[in-house]
Design a protein around this motif. Sequence first.
Motif, PDB file in Angstrom:
ATOM      1  N   ASP A   1      -6.085  -0.514  -4.750  1.00 26.08           N
ATOM      2  CA  ASP A   1      -5.652  -1.177  -3.508  1.00 26.08           C
ATOM      3  C   ASP A   1      -6.640  -2.156  -3.133  1.00 26.08           C
ATOM      4  O   ASP A   1      -7.811  -2.139  -3.218  1.00 26.08           O
ATOM      5  CB  ASP A   1      -5.382  -0.432  -2.294  1.00 26.08           C
ATOM      6  CG  ASP A   1      -4.246  -0.879  -1.575  1.00 26.08           C
ATOM      7  OD1 ASP A   1      -3.851  -1.975  -1.511  1.00 26.08           O
ATOM      8  OD2 ASP A   1      -3.555  -0.109  -0.523  1.00 26.08           O
TER       9      ASP A   1
ATOM     10  N   THR B   1       0.744  -1.193   0.058  1.00 28.62           N
ATOM     11  CA  THR B   1      -0.089  -0.141  -0.001  1.00 28.62           C
ATOM     12  C   THR B   1       0.907   1.325  -0.111  1.00 28.62           C
ATOM     13  O   THR B   1       0.573   2.206  -0.825  1.00 28.62           O
ATOM     14  CB  THR B   1      -0.885   0.026   1.295  1.00 28.62           C
ATOM     15  OG1 THR B   1      -1.948  -1.254   1.076  1.00 28.62           O
ATOM     16  CG2 THR B   1      -1.632   1.311   1.225  1.00 28.62           C
TER      17      THR B   1
ATOM     18  N   GLY C   1      -6.149  -4.115   5.436  1.00 26.74           N
ATOM     19  CA  GLY C   1      -5.462  -2.793   5.152  1.00 26.74           C
ATOM     20  C   GLY C   1      -5.072  -2.128   6.332  1.00 26.74           C
ATOM     21  O   GLY C   1      -4.140  -1.215   6.298  1.00 26.74           O
TER      22      GLY C   1
END
Length: 713
Positions: free
Chosen positions: A490, A238, A660
Motif C-alpha cells: 500500500d 486500501t 492513508g
Amino acid sequence: MPAHDQRPQSLDSLDAPCAPAPTAPAVVTDPTDPADPLARERAHLGASRAALRAMREDVQALDIRDVTANWVNAAVLEAQIQERIKALADLSHTPLFFGRLDYLHVVGAAEAEGAEGERFYIGRRHVHDADGDPMVIDWRAPVSQPFYRASKKDPLDVGLRRRFGYTAGDLTAYEDEHLSDPTEAAQTSKLLQTEIERPRVGPMRDIVATIQPEQDEIVRSDLGGTVCVQGGPGTGKTAVGLHRVAYLLYAHRERLARTGTLVIGPNASFLHYIEQVLPALGELEVKQATVDSLVGSVEVQGTDPADAAVIKGDARMAEVLRRAVRSHVTLPTEPVMVVRGSRRWRVPAYELEEIVQQLLARDIRYGAAREALPQRIAHAVLVQMEQAGEAPDDRVQDAVARSAAVKAAVKAVWPPVEPAKLVLRLLADAEFLAAHAEGVLTPDEQKTILWAKPARSVKSAKWSQADAVLIDEAGDLVARTHSLGHVVLDEAQDLSPMQYRAVGRRCSTGSATVLGDLAQGTTPWATASWADALRHLGKTDAVVEELTAGFRVPREVIAYASRLLPVISPGLAEVASVRESPGSLEVREVPEAAELNQHVIAACVESLTHEGSIGLIAADARIPALAEALTAAALPYLQPGEETTTTARLTLVPASLAKGLEYDYVVLDEPSAIVAAEPDTRTGLRRLYVALTRAVSGLTILHATPLPQALTT
C-alpha cells in the motif's frame, strides 16, 4: 420499496469461515410468513446466532485425548482448536449478515455450499444449522457475488436484493431492490449511503457491506496475477487490497497457508489504523510490516540528504552491488592437493579455474555457488580416483569436499561475504566504490553517497533507511530471499526503485496487489509511472486498474483538492465523488498570524460538536506549538495510531504521517507551511493534496499566509 430509515451502526465483526458441524441445534423460521418482514428477519438473525453458538460449543466439546499419536501433535491440534473457538466468537453488537439474495431459480447445491432453495443471507462468515444447511453465506462464496455485481441491466438471476441496517447490533431496517422488475426504477441505496457516511471513530473498518462492482472485480481477481490499483483519495483502494487478501485466503487457503501472506504499509501508524480490518473478516494470521522493518538487518540511526537518498534508491545501485559481491571471487593460481590414505590427488590450477568460471557463468547466488564449489572440486578428485581403478561413492566425495585442502582452496577463491560489511566498504572506501560503480554512477554521484566520516565497523555505523535497503539487496545476492504467496503493498507510489526490488524479492514466486496514487507521491524518489514501479518490482505482466469513483471524500472537498492535480500529476483523472455535501468545505483567512493558533483551537472545538473523529493536520514544524495550544485549552488529543487506546476523538497529525488516514472532520492548519516544509514545491503541493483529502464529512482550512496559487485559481 419498503424501508425503515433508522441509522445503521457498526457492522464490524470477528468471524471466520468454517466447516459444517452436524449437531448444532437451530431455531427454524418460516420465510414465507408475510405478516411482519422485519420480525422475520430478526428471527432469522436470532436463529443464526443460536446456530453459531452451537457450532462454537461443538468445537469446545471436542475430545482429542485419543486422536493424536504424541504430545507434539496434541499441542498443535489444541492450538488449532483454540484458534477455531476464537474465530467462532459472536459479538452481541455485531450483525451476522448484512444482505439477502432471492434468486429467481434454485441455485445448484454445490455452488451454494450445500444451501437449499433460492434465498441466501450474505454475511462475514459461514453459519450452518443442525443439518449442515447454511443460514448465512460467506461474502466470498461464489453465490454471494451477485450481491455486489447484480444490477437492473444484468440481474444475474437475482429477483430481489435486500440490504439490512443495524443499530448497536440490532436489526432495525431493511431496503429492497427488485432487480427483475422492469417497472421499478433503479435507485441509490439509502442504507448503503448511510453506511458509507457513518462516522469513523477508531481504526479503519471493513467495507464488506458496501463493496462496489468495480471494487469487487479487483477483490475477486485470481491469485496467479499481480494487480496494480491506481486510486485517488476516497476510492477505497486500501480497503479493496485488504478485502482481496481475505478473498484469496478463502479461495486458496491451503496454498497461502504454506506460502504466507503479508501486508506492507508506509509506517507503523498506518498499519495500526488498518490492523482490525482483516480480523473483522475472519483472517487472524496475516502479518503486517513496513518496508523498513522488512529490511531491518541493521539498526537505523542516521538520515540521508535527499540527493544521496535518491541515488542510493536508484536501481543502478543493484548493478554496483552485484559487481562488488562478485569481486570477492579470485581465480585460482595454485593446484589443490588432496591426501586420501597413502594416495595424493592433485587438481591443477587450470581445472580449478574452469570450475570457478563455470560457476560464475551460471550467475547463481554467491552463497549457493560457494556451497557448490567444494563439491565440484571433490568431483574432479573422484574422476581421477575412478580413472585409477578405484570405486569411490558419495561418502568419499563428501569427505573430500570437507577436507582441509579443499576448504582452504574455497576460502581463498570464494571467500564468504557479509552484506553489511560489503555496503560499509562501498560507502566508506572511495576507491572500492569507484572500481565497481565505473560506468554506472558518475563521479559526482559517487561523491554524493560516500560517507563524510567513514565508520570503523558495522555496529558503529549510522545506517540510514536507504543503506538498509542496500544491505538487503546485497544479502539477496548472497542468499535467496524467502518468497511469500501474496503481498499487498500500500501507498506504493512513495517507494524507491531499490525498495520495490526489496518488496519484489518477497513475492518473486508469488503475486502482489499494489495500491497507490501517483498524485500522492511525496518522497524525492516517488515513482513517475506504474510501469516503472512494476518493472522494478519484477511484475511487468501486472494488470493496472484505475478507481475513479470516490466514496469517502465529499464532492466539494475533492473538487477543491483536485485544483492541484494539473501541477502535481498532469493527466491523472480527477476523482468523481458520489457524495454531495453542501457546506463540507470552509476556507478561513486569519488576519493576524499571531492569532492563528487561537483560531485553530476554536475550529477544533467547533468540530468536536459533531459526531465522529477529528483530525488536526499541520506541517510537522507546527506540531509542538499546536500541542501546547491544545494543552492550554484543555483539549485532550491523540497521536496518530492511538485511536483505539482512548475515547478522545481529536488527533494531532503531522502532515508527514497523514497519508492513508481518515477523519470525519479535518482542521487543516496553514497550507503554505505544509508546502514550504518539503524540498521542492511540487512535492510540497502533493503533501498538501494528501492533507486536503483526509476528511470524510467536513474540512476547515485556516491560513494566515496566502494559499498556494493553484488553490486560488
